[in-house]
Design a protein around this motif. Structure first.
Motif, PDB file in Angstrom:
ATOM      1  N   ARG A 289      29.160  51.890  55.419  1.00  0.00           N
ATOM      2  CA  ARG A 289      29.364  51.479  54.090  1.00  0.00           C
ATOM      3  C   ARG A 289      30.567  51.154  53.909  1.00  0.00           C
ATOM      4  NH1 ARG A 289      26.402  50.716  49.666  1.00  0.00           N
ATOM      5  NH2 ARG A 289      24.806  52.203  50.844  1.00  0.00           N
ATOM      6  N   ILE A 290      31.017  49.814  53.143  1.00  0.00           N
ATOM      7  CA  ILE A 290      32.128  49.150  53.102  1.00  0.00           C
ATOM      8  C   ILE A 290      32.580  49.370  51.626  1.00  0.00           C
ATOM      9  CG2 ILE A 290      33.812  47.242  53.334  1.00  0.00           C
ATOM     10  CD1 ILE A 290      32.381  48.112  56.037  1.00  0.00           C
ATOM     11  N   THR A 291      33.694  49.885  51.333  1.00  0.00           N
ATOM     12  CA  THR A 291      33.936  50.249  49.775  1.00  0.00           C
ATOM     13  C   THR A 291      35.382  49.804  49.549  1.00  0.00           C
ATOM     14  OG1 THR A 291      34.752  52.261  50.211  1.00  0.00           O
ATOM     15  CG2 THR A 291      32.410  52.147  49.674  1.00  0.00           C
ATOM     16  N   GLY A 292      35.519  49.287  48.371  1.00  0.00           N
ATOM     17  CA  GLY A 292      37.083  48.850  47.974  1.00  0.00           C
ATOM     18  C   GLY A 292      37.331  48.636  46.312  1.00  0.00           C
ATOM     19  N   ARG A 293      38.512  48.298  46.134  1.00  0.00           N
ATOM     20  CA  ARG A 293      38.609  48.048  44.663  1.00  0.00           C
ATOM     21  C   ARG A 293      39.451  46.883  44.610  1.00  0.00           C
ATOM     22  NH1 ARG A 293      42.169  50.304  40.016  1.00  0.00           N
ATOM     23  NH2 ARG A 293      43.920  50.726  41.583  1.00  0.00           N
ATOM     24  N   VAL A 294      39.182  46.106  43.503  1.00  0.00           N
ATOM     25  CA  VAL A 294      39.750  44.643  43.264  1.00  0.00           C
ATOM     26  C   VAL A 294      40.804  44.945  42.061  1.00  0.00           C
ATOM     27  CG1 VAL A 294      39.370  42.341  42.864  1.00  0.00           C
ATOM     28  CG2 VAL A 294      37.732  43.676  44.038  1.00  0.00           C
ATOM     29  N   ILE A 295      42.027  44.558  42.293  1.00  0.00           N
ATOM     30  CA  ILE A 295      42.921  44.557  40.988  1.00  0.00           C
ATOM     31  C   ILE A 295      43.759  43.371  40.997  1.00  0.00           C
ATOM     32  CG2 ILE A 295      42.931  46.925  41.283  1.00  0.00           C
ATOM     33  CD1 ILE A 295      45.849  46.778  42.859  1.00  0.00           C
ATOM     34  N   ASP A 296      44.560  43.028  39.952  1.00  0.00           N
ATOM     35  CA  ASP A 296      45.365  41.835  39.732  1.00  0.00           C
ATOM     36  C   ASP A 296      46.659  42.400  40.001  1.00  0.00           C
ATOM     37  OD1 ASP A 296      46.141  43.436  37.664  1.00  0.00           O
ATOM     38  OD2 ASP A 296      45.123  41.864  36.235  1.00  0.00           O
ATOM     39  N   LYS A 297      47.575  41.586  39.901  1.00  0.00           N
ATOM     40  CA  LYS A 297      49.348  41.934  40.373  1.00  0.00           C
ATOM     41  C   LYS A 297      49.907  42.888  39.535  1.00  0.00           C
ATOM     42  CE  LYS A 297      50.905  37.827  37.979  1.00  0.00           C
ATOM     43  NZ  LYS A 297      51.582  36.708  37.996  1.00  0.00           N
ATOM     44  N   GLU A 298      48.958  42.934  38.144  1.00  0.00           N
ATOM     45  CA  GLU A 298      49.828  44.321  37.294  1.00  0.00           C
ATOM     46  C   GLU A 298      49.046  45.475  37.590  1.00  0.00           C
ATOM     47  OE1 GLU A 298      49.392  42.467  33.403  1.00  0.00           O
ATOM     48  OE2 GLU A 298      50.574  40.925  33.811  1.00  0.00           O
ATOM     49  N   ASN A 299      48.147  45.708  38.576  1.00  0.00           N
ATOM     50  CA  ASN A 299      47.516  46.615  39.066  1.00  0.00           C
ATOM     51  C   ASN A 299      46.140  47.122  37.976  1.00  0.00           C
ATOM     52  OD1 ASN A 299      47.274  48.780  41.099  1.00  0.00           O
ATOM     53  ND2 ASN A 299      48.086  50.448  39.637  1.00  0.00           N
ATOM     54  N   LYS A 300      45.675  46.173  37.519  1.00  0.00           N
ATOM     55  CA  LYS A 300      44.739  46.454  36.445  1.00  0.00           C
ATOM     56  C   LYS A 300      43.429  45.879  37.196  1.00  0.00           C
ATOM     57  CE  LYS A 300      47.303  45.432  32.459  1.00  0.00           C
ATOM     58  NZ  LYS A 300      47.540  44.634  31.155  1.00  0.00           N
ATOM     59  N   ALA A 301      42.197  46.674  37.014  1.00  0.00           N
ATOM     60  CA  ALA A 301      40.952  46.525  37.465  1.00  0.00           C
ATOM     61  C   ALA A 301      40.477  44.988  37.221  1.00  0.00           C
ATOM     62  CB  ALA A 301      39.996  47.449  37.147  1.00  0.00           C
ATOM     63  N   ILE A 302      39.811  44.375  37.924  1.00  0.00           N
ATOM     64  CA  ILE A 302      39.216  43.105  37.875  1.00  0.00           C
ATOM     65  C   ILE A 302      37.734  43.193  37.891  1.00  0.00           C
ATOM     66  CG2 ILE A 302      38.934  40.743  38.235  1.00  0.00           C
ATOM     67  CD1 ILE A 302      41.668  40.679  39.778  1.00  0.00           C
ATOM     68  N   GLU A 303      36.933  43.007  36.593  1.00  0.00           N
ATOM     69  CA  GLU A 303      35.621  43.351  36.658  1.00  0.00           C
ATOM     70  C   GLU A 303      34.986  42.062  36.918  1.00  0.00           C
ATOM     71  OE1 GLU A 303      32.204  45.150  33.377  1.00  0.00           O
ATOM     72  OE2 GLU A 303      34.358  44.382  32.768  1.00  0.00           O
ATOM     73  N   PHE A 304      33.783  42.126  37.406  1.00  0.00           N
ATOM     74  CA  PHE A 304      32.793  41.099  37.917  1.00  0.00           C
ATOM     75  C   PHE A 304      33.458  40.142  38.890  1.00  0.00           C
ATOM     76  CE2 PHE A 304      31.663  42.029  33.388  1.00  0.00           C
ATOM     77  CZ  PHE A 304      30.444  42.580  33.746  1.00  0.00           C
ATOM     78  N   ALA A 305      34.021  40.593  39.765  1.00  0.00           N
ATOM     79  CA  ALA A 305      34.577  39.822  40.812  1.00  0.00           C
ATOM     80  C   ALA A 305      33.586  39.625  41.883  1.00  0.00           C
ATOM     81  CB  ALA A 305      35.919  40.383  41.841  1.00  0.00           C
ATOM     82  N   SER A 306      33.571  38.397  42.516  1.00  0.00           N
ATOM     83  CA  SER A 306      32.451  38.218  43.355  1.00  0.00           C
ATOM     84  C   SER A 306      32.717  38.622  44.644  1.00  0.00           C
ATOM     85  CB  SER A 306      32.247  36.424  43.444  1.00  0.00           C
ATOM     86  OG  SER A 306      31.417  36.266  44.651  1.00  0.00           O
TER      87      SER A 306
END
Length: 749
Positions: free
Chosen positions: A25-42
């Motif tokens: 299992r590969i898991t991770g979290r996608v954020i922007d430079k302001e440390n805010k979550a990015i929803e619906f990233a491909s």
């Protein structure tokens, strides 16, 4: 048999265990430079051994998870507006990745260049295919409009420096004030928009004359809504203005509604100075005014229904009501060689205006792509005025307008277009002034026909309108032609040369015909109409050059004989009256330059400069006026959801009539906006230079000159809070579906 069954079970368990050991299992979290979550990233991974891909999308917290068998992979994470993140992975154990930060895509900060596949010019203007521009998908619609040639959005919408008269959304004409309209348009994103049509040169067959923007949205189920509250305050004025908008669609049915309310208090001071040329005499009138709008409401409700693929029906009702109370106290100082006198007077003014309206529209598209549009409208305007001075004057002005419109449009081979139809209107007006009355009835048929050719290099259009009018039992028959020729020097670069000619028949307005004395709202003069006024013709000529989609140079000329011209005069007591003449020769010329730039996907700039010349001749005496106007509007999108807007407008003077002009000094406005998810906060300083102090009206009375100055501070501060929300496919579901389609397009369905 039992032994074989046991062996089979052991074999399955071994294979299952082997499979479990080789799946990670590969898991991770996608954020922007302001440390805010990015929803619906491909999130897409490809197997380096065979190229096979699999994918998912990040959730509302930015997290994603993928199951992979043992091997080497390439992980790609992408989102519109960000740089693609690429990572090599060796799946031989469960992997918990550190937070993955996506950086802003610097390539998308470059200018969104307008190319031929986005802008398609025709004889009415151009069509802007927004749906094909990826960089515009996340923008608000008002920001998208700024990228279109000649369009600018600030406190209102302008096209080549002039206000846009009509705004349509999915066939319907949006009837809102500037503030409510911009709030409404911000409910849409670029990804909601299919195309934008800009009508800079409307055909005579258009239901409403004047420039227009037609916005076509994607038919997505769900709702779009917004609500805002605007508060405006200064030393002498405050305004509170809440409003809301709602668009909803389900299947073939659509609904839209909007409403606004305004409460205003305003205190002002005005000074009128009269200087006599032939004697040592002057008069000074200082007026202090208190104005209240205790009630100002505006509401619209409409429904639309797609009867079939080729049939559309819509109905709309609206109502606007304004209550206005004004109290004035005037101190008059008379000075002359023999001494001076002083007197004071009080004026009260109450006004109630009601404007109900209803509209019905049916559209049918034929199999040959031709189209039939039929509409019916009712517009009412009911005004009651109560003036209290030494005597009391009560006036009413009630108008009912019924209008019908039918147009048939057909295209031939994508180059030829034909319009034909009929417009009918009936106006009933009654003006009451104490015991006297003035009635006015008008019915008019307007048949029209036009033809346009849109070739590769040459475009041509011509049309003719007929006017069959009956005004108070008097009949009028008029025919007016128009024509235009365009030379498309280079369509892809936006090089176009255009020449226009049109003839207008101009009829006197109801207020200019009314012979009863009516006080103006601002109490500067008394208006007396002339019931003997006649219609007249005006010929208009224009030459327009557009270069690189962004630069526009135009020159125009007009002339009219027997034109209607307002003029002012005074009686022995010094009261000012405005009336109208029908024997003027009116001619004018203008030259204007406009540039509209959109740079680095951040900065919008619109600069317009124009020179106007006019000459009014009555009984051999000419009144010549020259004026120069300019405007600069810019909008800058800043990091962290901030944006700044600047508006600067100047005009040397404005012609109010044959012998009256008004000075127009520089107006400067600055605003800062902050976007926080669905919230929009805006702070604005209006008229930073306090230019109303210099807006003097000058009236040449012959024997003396009168100057009217407004001494009230015009600088004000405005704060606006708005909130946009959506649901259904127009909201989060639609976003998820969009991302799913994008992933599927990369890895295959």
């Amino acid at each position: 048999m039992k032994t074989c069954f046991t062996a089979a079970i052991l074999l399955i368990c071994c294979l299952t265990g082997l499979s479990a050991q080789n799946t990670y299992r590969i898991t991770g979290r996608v954020i922007d430079k302001e440390n805010k979550a990015i929803e619906f990233a491909s999130v897409v991974v490809s197997d380096n051994s065979n190229g096979k891909m699999t994918g998912t999308a990040s959730d509302s917290t930015g997290w994603f998870s993928l199951a992979l068998t043992e091997g080497e992979y390439t992980l790609e994470i992408s989102m519109i507006g960000y740089v693609k993140h690429v990572l090599k992975l060796n799946a031989d154990t469960n992997i918990a990745l550190e937070d993955i930060t996506l950086q802003d895509d610097v390539n998308m900060l470059k200018e969104v260049k307008v190319t031929a596949n986005r802008v398609d010019y025709n004889m009415s203007g151009y069509e802007y295919n927004v749906g094909k521009v990826e960089a515009l998908r996340k923008m608000d619609l008002t920001d998208v409009l700024k990228t279109a040639p000649g369009l600018m959005v600030s406190n209102n919408i302008t096209l080549y420096g002039s206000p846009v008269v009509n705004v349509y959304v999915d066939r319907r004409r949006v009837r809102m004030d500037d503030h409510s309209l911009l709030t409404y348009l911000n409910t849409f994103k670029g990804e909601n928009i299919e195309k934008i049509e800009v009508i800079s040169d409307p055909d005579i067959s258009e239901r409403y004359s004047g420039t227009a923007i037609r916005i076509t949205t994607k038919k997505q189920e769900g709702g779009l809504a917004s609500a805002s509250v605007r508060a405006n305050g200064s030393e002498s004025k405050y305004v509170v203005n809440p409003n809301f908008n709602l668009n909803y669609r389900r299947g073939k049915f659509s609904l839209y509604t909007s409403g606004s309310y305004m409460n205003m208090h305003n205190n002002s001071e005005e000074v009128v100075i009269s200087d006599w040329k032939s004697e040592d005499k002057s008069t000074s009138e200082k007026t202090t005014e208190k104005l209240k709008l205790p009630l100002s409401v505006n509401g619209t409700f409409g429904i639309g229904y797609d009867i079939s693929k080729n049939d559309y029906l819509s109905a709309e009702i609206s109502h606007r009501e304004i209550h206005r109370n004004t109290d004035r106290e005037t101190v008059i100082e008379n000075s002359a060689a023999g001494g001076s006198t002083s007197e004071s007077r009080y004026t009260g003014f109450k006004n109630v205006t009601r404007r109900p309206a209803a509209s019905l529209m049916y559209v049918h598209k034929f199999q040959d792509a031709s189209e039939l549009t039929v509409t019916g409208d009712y517009v009412g305007s009911y005004n009651s005025n109560d003036y209290i001075t030494d005597t009391r004057t009560v006036t009413e002005n009630n108008t009912s307008t019924f209008a019908g419109y039918a147009r048939y449009t057909r295209n031939f081979n994508k180059k030829h277009r034909m319009n034909t139809g009929l417009q009918y209107s009936y106006i009933s007006n009654e003006a009451l002034n104490n015991s006297s009355s003035f009635t006015y009835d008008e019915s008019e048929f307007r048949p029209f026909a036009s033809y346009s050719f849109n070739g590769t290099k040459i475009g041509f259009s011509a049309g003719v309108r007929g006017f069959l009018a009956e005004i108070d039992s008097k009949c009028y028959y008029d025919i007016t032609p128009n024509a235009s020729v365009s030379y498309f020097m280079n369509r892809s670069k936006g090089h176009i040369l255009r020449a226009n000619y049109s003839m207008d028949v101009i009829r006197p307005t109801i207020s200019s015909l009314n012979p009863d004395a009516v006080l103006s709202d601002n109490d500067i003069f008394v208006r007396i109409g002339n019931p003997d006024l006649k219609s007249y013709y005006r010929n208009n000529y224009e030459l327009v050059l557009t270069m690189f989609n962004r630069y526009r140079l135009s020159a125009g000329y007009y002339k009219a004989d027997n034109a209607i011209t307002p003029y002012m005069y005074t009686d022995d007591e010094g009261t000012i009256y405005q009336s109208y003449m029908n024997n003027a020769t009116d001619l004018g010329a203008n030259v204007s330059f406009n540039t509209n730039l959109y740079l680095f996907n951040r900065l919008s700039m619109n600069f317009n400069a124009a020179y106007y010349f006019s000459e009014n001749t009555i009984d051999g005496k000419s009144s010549i006026n020259n004026s120069f106007s300019y405007s600069l509007m810019s909008s800058l999108m800043l990091p962290k959801g901030f944006s700044a807007d600047l508006i600067a407008i100047g005009n040397t003077k404005k012609v109010l009539g044959y012998n009256a002009t008004r000075k127009e000094p520089l107006y400067l406005d600055l605003s800062v906006t902050k976007r926080i998810k669905r919230w929009r906060l805006k702070f604005e300083v209006n008229d930073i230079l306090n230019s109303n102090k210099g807006r003097d009206i000058t009236i040449d009375m012959g024997d003396y000159t009168q100057t009217i100055s407004n001494r009230t501070s015009s600088r004000s501060y405005q704060f606006t809070v708005s909130y946009n929300f959506n649901w259904g496919k127009a909201g989060a579901t639609r976003k998820a579906q969009t991302m799913k389609n994008e992933i599927n397009s990369r890895i295959g369905d």
